[in-house]
Structure formats: C-alpha cells, structure tokens
Design an enzyme around this catalytic site. Sequence first.
Site, PDB file in Angstrom:
ATOM      1  N   CYS A   2      44.725  43.504  55.257  1.00 56.97           N
ATOM      2  CA  CYS A   2      44.075  44.237  56.338  1.00 56.97           C
ATOM      3  C   CYS A   2      44.333  45.714  56.149  1.00 56.97           C
ATOM      4  O   CYS A   2      45.169  46.114  55.355  1.00 56.97           O
ATOM      5  CB  CYS A   2      44.650  43.760  57.665  1.00 56.97           C
ATOM      6  SG  CYS A   2      44.538  41.973  57.846  1.00 56.97           S
ATOM      7  N   ARG A  27      39.505  46.940  52.674  1.00 57.07           N
ATOM      8  CA  ARG A  27      40.641  46.015  52.689  1.00 57.07           C
ATOM      9  C   ARG A  27      40.381  44.781  53.546  1.00 57.07           C
ATOM     10  O   ARG A  27      41.126  43.825  53.500  1.00 57.07           O
ATOM     11  CB  ARG A  27      41.898  46.715  53.192  1.00 57.07           C
ATOM     12  CG  ARG A  27      42.411  47.792  52.250  1.00 57.07           C
ATOM     13  CD  ARG A  27      43.619  48.474  52.845  1.00 57.07           C
ATOM     14  NE  ARG A  27      44.743  47.571  52.977  1.00 57.07           N
ATOM     15  CZ  ARG A  27      45.754  47.532  52.107  1.00 57.07           C
ATOM     16  NH1 ARG A  27      45.749  48.319  51.072  1.00 57.07           N
ATOM     17  NH2 ARG A  27      46.756  46.693  52.280  1.00 57.07           N
ATOM     18  N   TRP A  75      41.208  41.099  57.618  1.00 57.03           N
ATOM     19  CA  TRP A  75      40.737  40.060  56.703  1.00 57.03           C
ATOM     20  C   TRP A  75      41.418  38.803  57.203  1.00 57.03           C
ATOM     21  O   TRP A  75      42.639  38.646  57.118  1.00 57.03           O
ATOM     22  CB  TRP A  75      41.165  40.371  55.269  1.00 57.03           C
ATOM     23  CG  TRP A  75      40.528  39.489  54.266  1.00 57.03           C
ATOM     24  CD1 TRP A  75      39.318  39.658  53.650  1.00 57.03           C
ATOM     25  CD2 TRP A  75      41.048  38.253  53.711  1.00 57.03           C
ATOM     26  NE1 TRP A  75      39.056  38.631  52.778  1.00 57.03           N
ATOM     27  CE2 TRP A  75      40.096  37.752  52.796  1.00 57.03           C
ATOM     28  CE3 TRP A  75      42.222  37.531  53.908  1.00 57.03           C
ATOM     29  CZ2 TRP A  75      40.292  36.557  52.090  1.00 57.03           C
ATOM     30  CZ3 TRP A  75      42.411  36.339  53.219  1.00 57.03           C
ATOM     31  CH2 TRP A  75      41.446  35.873  52.313  1.00 57.03           C
ATOM     32  N   ASN A 101      49.673  43.564  58.766  1.00 64.40           N
ATOM     33  CA  ASN A 101      49.048  43.131  57.523  1.00 64.40           C
ATOM     34  C   ASN A 101      50.030  42.160  56.888  1.00 64.40           C
ATOM     35  O   ASN A 101      51.202  42.490  56.730  1.00 64.40           O
ATOM     36  CB  ASN A 101      48.818  44.341  56.611  1.00 64.40           C
ATOM     37  CG  ASN A 101      48.231  43.909  55.277  1.00 64.40           C
ATOM     38  OD1 ASN A 101      47.657  42.841  55.175  1.00 64.40           O
ATOM     39  ND2 ASN A 101      48.438  44.737  54.272  1.00 64.40           N
ATOM     40  N   GLY A 102      49.581  40.945  56.574  1.00 63.52           N
ATOM     41  CA  GLY A 102      50.509  39.985  55.972  1.00 63.52           C
ATOM     42  C   GLY A 102      50.432  38.642  56.668  1.00 63.52           C
ATOM     43  O   GLY A 102      49.473  38.366  57.395  1.00 63.52           O
ATOM     44  N   GLU A 493      35.010  38.994  32.519  1.00 60.35           N
ATOM     45  CA  GLU A 493      34.873  40.104  33.471  1.00 60.35           C
ATOM     46  C   GLU A 493      33.415  40.268  33.911  1.00 60.35           C
ATOM     47  O   GLU A 493      33.130  40.470  35.093  1.00 60.35           O
ATOM     48  CB  GLU A 493      35.405  41.402  32.851  1.00 60.35           C
ATOM     49  CG  GLU A 493      35.287  42.636  33.711  1.00 60.35           C
ATOM     50  CD  GLU A 493      35.991  42.564  35.059  1.00 60.35           C
ATOM     51  OE1 GLU A 493      35.716  43.422  35.915  1.00 60.35           O
ATOM     52  OE2 GLU A 493      36.768  41.603  35.283  1.00 60.35           O
ATOM     53  N   LYS A 497      32.205  39.990  37.791  1.00 59.60           N
ATOM     54  CA  LYS A 497      31.456  41.041  38.487  1.00 59.60           C
ATOM     55  C   LYS A 497      30.203  40.456  39.140  1.00 59.60           C
ATOM     56  O   LYS A 497      29.907  40.705  40.298  1.00 59.60           O
ATOM     57  CB  LYS A 497      31.076  42.180  37.529  1.00 59.60           C
ATOM     58  CG  LYS A 497      32.277  43.011  37.091  1.00 59.60           C
ATOM     59  CD  LYS A 497      32.761  43.990  38.112  1.00 59.60           C
ATOM     60  CE  LYS A 497      33.998  43.637  38.887  1.00 59.60           C
ATOM     61  NZ  LYS A 497      35.242  43.366  38.313  1.00 59.60           N
ATOM     62  N   GLU A 500      31.233  38.069  42.133  1.00 58.12           N
ATOM     63  CA  GLU A 500      31.842  38.611  43.354  1.00 58.12           C
ATOM     64  C   GLU A 500      30.906  39.503  44.156  1.00 58.12           C
ATOM     65  O   GLU A 500      31.093  39.652  45.363  1.00 58.12           O
ATOM     66  CB  GLU A 500      33.161  39.324  43.037  1.00 58.12           C
ATOM     67  CG  GLU A 500      33.100  40.546  42.205  1.00 58.12           C
ATOM     68  CD  GLU A 500      34.504  41.135  41.967  1.00 58.12           C
ATOM     69  OE1 GLU A 500      34.726  41.665  40.877  1.00 58.12           O
ATOM     70  OE2 GLU A 500      35.342  41.037  42.874  1.00 58.12           O
ATOM     71  N   HIS A 516      31.398  22.580  23.343  1.00 54.51           N
ATOM     72  CA  HIS A 516      32.279  21.495  23.812  1.00 54.51           C
ATOM     73  C   HIS A 516      32.047  21.195  25.291  1.00 54.51           C
ATOM     74  O   HIS A 516      32.901  20.592  25.942  1.00 54.51           O
ATOM     75  CB  HIS A 516      33.752  21.861  23.566  1.00 54.51           C
ATOM     76  CG  HIS A 516      34.029  22.153  22.124  1.00 54.51           C
ATOM     77  ND1 HIS A 516      34.110  21.185  21.156  1.00 54.51           N
ATOM     78  CD2 HIS A 516      34.186  23.346  21.485  1.00 54.51           C
ATOM     79  CE1 HIS A 516      34.329  21.754  19.980  1.00 54.51           C
ATOM     80  NE2 HIS A 516      34.376  23.057  20.154  1.00 54.51           N
ATOM     81  N   LYS A 615      39.837  44.393  48.866  1.00 57.70           N
ATOM     82  CA  LYS A 615      40.194  45.181  47.691  1.00 57.70           C
ATOM     83  C   LYS A 615      41.573  44.857  47.151  1.00 57.70           C
ATOM     84  O   LYS A 615      41.782  44.733  45.943  1.00 57.70           O
ATOM     85  CB  LYS A 615      40.097  46.675  48.018  1.00 57.70           C
ATOM     86  CG  LYS A 615      40.359  47.592  46.855  1.00 57.70           C
ATOM     87  CD  LYS A 615      39.302  47.443  45.788  1.00 57.70           C
ATOM     88  CE  LYS A 615      39.548  48.226  44.517  1.00 57.70           C
ATOM     89  NZ  LYS A 615      38.660  47.877  43.430  1.00 57.70           N
TER      90      LYS A 615
HETATM   91  C1  AGP Z   1      38.043  42.648  40.973  1.00 63.64           C
HETATM   92  O1  AGP Z   1      36.812  43.215  41.016  1.00 63.64           O
HETATM   93  C2  AGP Z   1      38.572  42.133  42.210  1.00 63.64           C
HETATM   94  N1  AGP Z   1      38.598  43.115  43.207  1.00 63.64           N
HETATM   95  C3  AGP Z   1      39.893  41.395  42.097  1.00 63.64           C
HETATM   96  O2  AGP Z   1      39.745  40.346  41.210  1.00 63.64           O
HETATM   97  C4  AGP Z   1      41.085  42.255  41.649  1.00 63.64           C
HETATM   98  O3  AGP Z   1      40.974  42.573  40.310  1.00 63.64           O
HETATM   99  C5  AGP Z   1      42.384  41.477  41.870  1.00 63.64           C
HETATM  100  O4  AGP Z   1      42.494  41.178  43.238  1.00 63.64           O
HETATM  101  C6  AGP Z   1      43.600  42.252  41.387  1.00 63.64           C
HETATM  102  O5  AGP Z   1      43.749  43.410  42.119  1.00 63.64           O
HETATM  103  P1  AGP Z   1      44.788  44.535  41.617  1.00 63.64           P
HETATM  104  O6  AGP Z   1      44.307  45.056  40.307  1.00 63.64           O
HETATM  105  O7  AGP Z   1      44.741  45.562  42.708  1.00 63.64           O
HETATM  106  O8  AGP Z   1      46.126  43.875  41.511  1.00 63.64           O
END
Ligand code: AGP
Length: 620
Positions: A2, A27, A75, A101-102, A493, A497, A500, A516, A615
């Site tokens: 959060c 966040r 969140w 947050n947590g 990757e 992208k 997500e 396979h 994030k």
């Molecule tokens: C990537 O686009 C995502 N936001 C997510 O997978 C991110 O890479 C992951 O949560 C790790 O975050 P960090 O690099 O802040 O540790």
Amino acid sequence: MCGIVGYVGAREATEVVLHGLQRLEYRGYDSAGVAIYDPVIGLQLRRSVGKLSNLQQRLLNEPTHGHIGIGHTRWATHGGVTEINAHPHRDASGAIVVIQNGIVENYLALKGRLLELGYQFESQTDTEVIAKLLGHYYNELRDLGRAMHRTLQELRGGNAIVAFCIHEPDQLVAARLGNAGGIAIGIGNDERFIASDIPAILDYTRDLIFLEDRDIAVVRRDSVTIMRLDGTPVERPIHRIAWDPVAAAKGDYRHFMQKEIDEQPRALMDVLRGRIDQEHGRIELEDLRLNDHDLRRIRRIYATACGTAWHAALVAKFMIEHLARVRVEVDYASEFRYRNPILQSDSEHDTLVLAITQSGETVDTLAAMEEARAQGVPSVAIVNAIGSQAARLADGGPIYLHAGPEIGVASTKAFTSMLVAAYLFALRLAQAHGTLKPQQIREHIQALIELPGQAAQVIEQTKPLCIELAERYHRVSNALFLGRQINYPIALEGALKLKEISYIHAEGYPAGEMKHGPIALIDENMPVICIATHDHIYEKMISNIEQVRARHGQVIAIGHQGDELLAEKAHHVIGVPTTHPLLQPVLNVIPLQMFAYHVAVLRGCDVDQPRNLAKSVTVE
Ligand code: AGP
C-alpha cells in the site's frame, strides 16, 4: 504494498497528503482514504473505493481542513475491496486513526482477544486490529508513542504503520516492524513528511530519514524522535536524495511506462556514469564494499529476485559465468529461503548472494538477503531505490541503478539498467579474478559506451513496426515468446510484459524446449515472438522458427538489421543493432516492451496500473 503518507506542519495537510498519494498510487489502487484533524472542525475521515480520483472527487464535495493528516492507497490483502475496509481505521473511541502497509500474521488471535474484551469491529481488515489495540493501550498509558511501543510487541509479520491521536494533535507516530516496505521521514522547514516511498515527498524535501526494522518515531513539525522496540533511543542518518522531482512526473506522456521506455538511453548512461575507466580498462563500483581480495575469493554466487528482476538474474548468470568464470545459481526469492539453502561451503568467504530489485522493498527478496545474513554469507544488491531496505541490508554494498523513480508498474528502464549493472559487476569480478585483462575490459567498455545510443536507435527505428504489429495482433488471446541461452530470459520478460499490462496469456520458453510440448499450442492464430539475434546458437534458433512456420504460427522475429535469412523465415522482423552478445539482450527487450505497451493501449487497458498488481510487493 500500500501507499502511506503523513504530514504535520503549517500547510494544508489534505493537499500534501493527496499529492503524495498521487505519487504512490502505483503501490495499490483498490481504495484510498485520508484522515485530517483541525482543533475546531475535529477529525475528518474520507474514504473511497477504487482509484484515487474517486477520493479526490469526494474531497471536492466534502472538503477537509487541518495541518496534520495521514493518507493511504490500498492493495487489498485482508477483506474485500469495500469502503469499510479502506484505510484509515480507528480505535474504539474514534480518537486514533491508523494506516498500515503489510500483514499482521496473528491478527485473528489478537482480534479474538479484543472481542473477548468487548471491542467491536466494523471491517475485515488486520489493520483495524492494530487500531483497536493502540486505543486499548492508549487508554492505559495516555501516550501514543508508548501505546505504539506496546502494540508492536504483540504484532507478528511485517508492518509499516502511521497513526495520530486527536488528543496529541501536534504529532504523528510511525513504526516499522520487519520487511513490509520502508518508511521515509522527510525533513522540511518547520514541517515533517512521512511516506512509504520517496516520490511521494520529493516535491517538498530531499532530506530523508529511513526507519529501520523495529524503529518507532514520534514526528512533530520541528523534530523526529526515534526509539527502538527495546526502548533505547536512536539517531538515524539524514540522506540527501539526488532524484529530481520532475522525474516522478509524467510530463507530456500518456503513460509512465511509455515515458520510462523512452528514458532508457538516459538511464543506461546514468548506470555507467563514473564506473567505466576506458583509459585503464577498469571498472569501479563506488558503493561496493568488497575489495579485490574479497571478490577473488568468491567461487559461487546465488542470484535471487522476483518477477522482472528474476529475469535479470537469469541474464546475470550468463554474464558472470562467461566473463568471470564464477558459478551462479539463480533462485526465485519467494522459493529461496523456504528451500533451506546450503549457502556456506567448506572454505569461508567463497559464497555471495546477489539480490536484484528495483524497489529494494520486495519482501521475498529481502527475506532471501536475511537468509544469507543468517548463514554468514555477504550479499550485494543491484537496486534502484536509494536508501531502500535492500540497499541497507546489502553488507557487500549496493550497486545502484541510478535510473530515477520508476512509476509504471511494468518495469522497463529498471530492467535494462539491471542488465548493465550486472554486466558491470561481472566485469568487476573478472577484473579481480584476472579472467579478463585490461585490454579485454576496454573492449567491453567500448560496447557499453555505444549501448545508450543504440538503445535510442532501437526506440526510434522499431517503434513504428511495433505499433503496426500491435494493431495486427492486439486481439489475440495467447502468445508465445521463444529465445535461447541468454535470450531465453528475454523471451520470459517479453511474455511477462504482455501478460501484466494487456492480460493476454503469454508464455516465454527456451526455443529448444518448444518441441517437447508448447508446439501443440501453435496454429495460425498464435503469434510467436522469436529472439534470433546472432550468437553461437543462431542456426538452432532459425530451425526452431521453421518448426513454428510448419505449424502455421505467426513469426515475429527480433533480429539484426538486414538479416536476409531471418527475413525469409519470419513473417515480420524487428531489426536491432549489433552489440556484444552478452549485452544484446538489452537491445532485444526494448521492442518487446513497446509491442506490449501498444497492445495494452489498443485493448484499452490501464497500462500504468494493471489490475491486481502493485509496483513493489511488500507482503508474502
Ligand atoms: C515487473 O514488471 C513487475 N512489476 C514485477 O514482476 C517486479 O519485477 C517484481 O515485483 C520485483 O520487483 P522489484 O524489482 O522491485 O523487487
């Protein structure tokens, strides 16, 4: 994950808190709320479900006024996405307000005890348990700082908490327990700011104090008093943050992700700045606390991270093993500590943990670093966020990306900067191990110097084709990304992208593995993105492309400009410049970022704040 903001001073607290929440909305964006206090009007609580804009609308209709306040973007972890579960939460008397947050891992047990004592709860959240417990101890102690101290002793799990009480309207109380995201306290002129992330308060101050695990801070407009959970007073250093506030703003861009893709040439220059000495063929990493002797002893590295950063760790393995001939094992951080890893080997000091993280707050990655520390193994962190927990936990020192704030949830510039930071670390290791001579390092430095310009070229020259391909393929429901060796993580990757931000189901696969199983998925509706730049495995990649074509898959290839064989084999070729094969992934990933971005835009997705994501993931 959060967003937390607090303010005490002479300004309108609502303005400062809302501004901070805007900067932190990446966040978490399930709901938002503020609590503002004015001695005349009293406590004003405003909460709303959904985007921050809903709360802003509510505050236009029901404005608040006061010089002390807290705010939160949520969140959801415990309790559905409802207004009653939105923060801030109050104690039984209504005088104390709390944001968090947590996760309180033992909240059910605490709630049970409080229910037996006659307390009632209006929400399903663990946060309200903190509020009720704080009120319970405040009734006894009549001091919020001490009540927070008592409350923290009962909480289990990682928590970052901020609260204030209308009976002590000149102070906020902030506390950090474990790894649930940091708390930064901003020092202003006769005012103080609190935030879970730097961009929230960067427009007001660059002087920040970071709370450590088990710190409790009483924050007044002209002072910050910090006490440890064991009651001992402690001073924390003030860090001056170099990031400029403009970097945290969108400017003329429609999305932060688009802006951050375009910022990559600049970010690549910044990760190299002051670290490459071409004249002497040397690499210097200013914050690394391991000298040549320490580095020479390293025989085994455990690279650990999450999500996009984990893909960077996979690429780092190729770079370090190839350049420094040091063995690298790569682990998902969320799996790392629970597999009870055997980190220590027979001879001391020959093992290192390399953690990679943009935010520096990802709870699984922090836990992996603590596992290393518990086993007496040093860790180095490749990290973007200045002063973040990972940077402070890394006893071998942080390698900062200097990429500036990354706001778009889908990581882009941080990823390419991570690859270059890993390359610099591999060269530094090779320098210490003597596996590369200064002349060889000079050649690698030359490739690094050319990289930012080549990245700018990729962005400018391939953007039109990426947009065209997005128009052609944005309605598909599946996609496959294939790569081999150092480009397999780039396939992963590219798939991540697209997943997500456009919600298209996409998979990255080692191309040699395709036959396979996943080849069964391929038909004329399946776009198959193949990374086929020249390296020792190019021919194999070409035959994989032929296998896809044989099943009528739509082949979009990332290849070198002017590669006629590839143009013959693939339906579409996105041409990128040539650099050292170990650095080629940096250029190869950029068109995949742009393709995903434009597909998501065409599908009308919320690119910067994709559903269900945040994030930095500060809960397990
Ligand atoms: C990537 O686009 C995502 N936001 C997510 O997978 C991110 O890479 C992951 O949560 C790790 O975050 P960090 O690099 O802040 O540790």
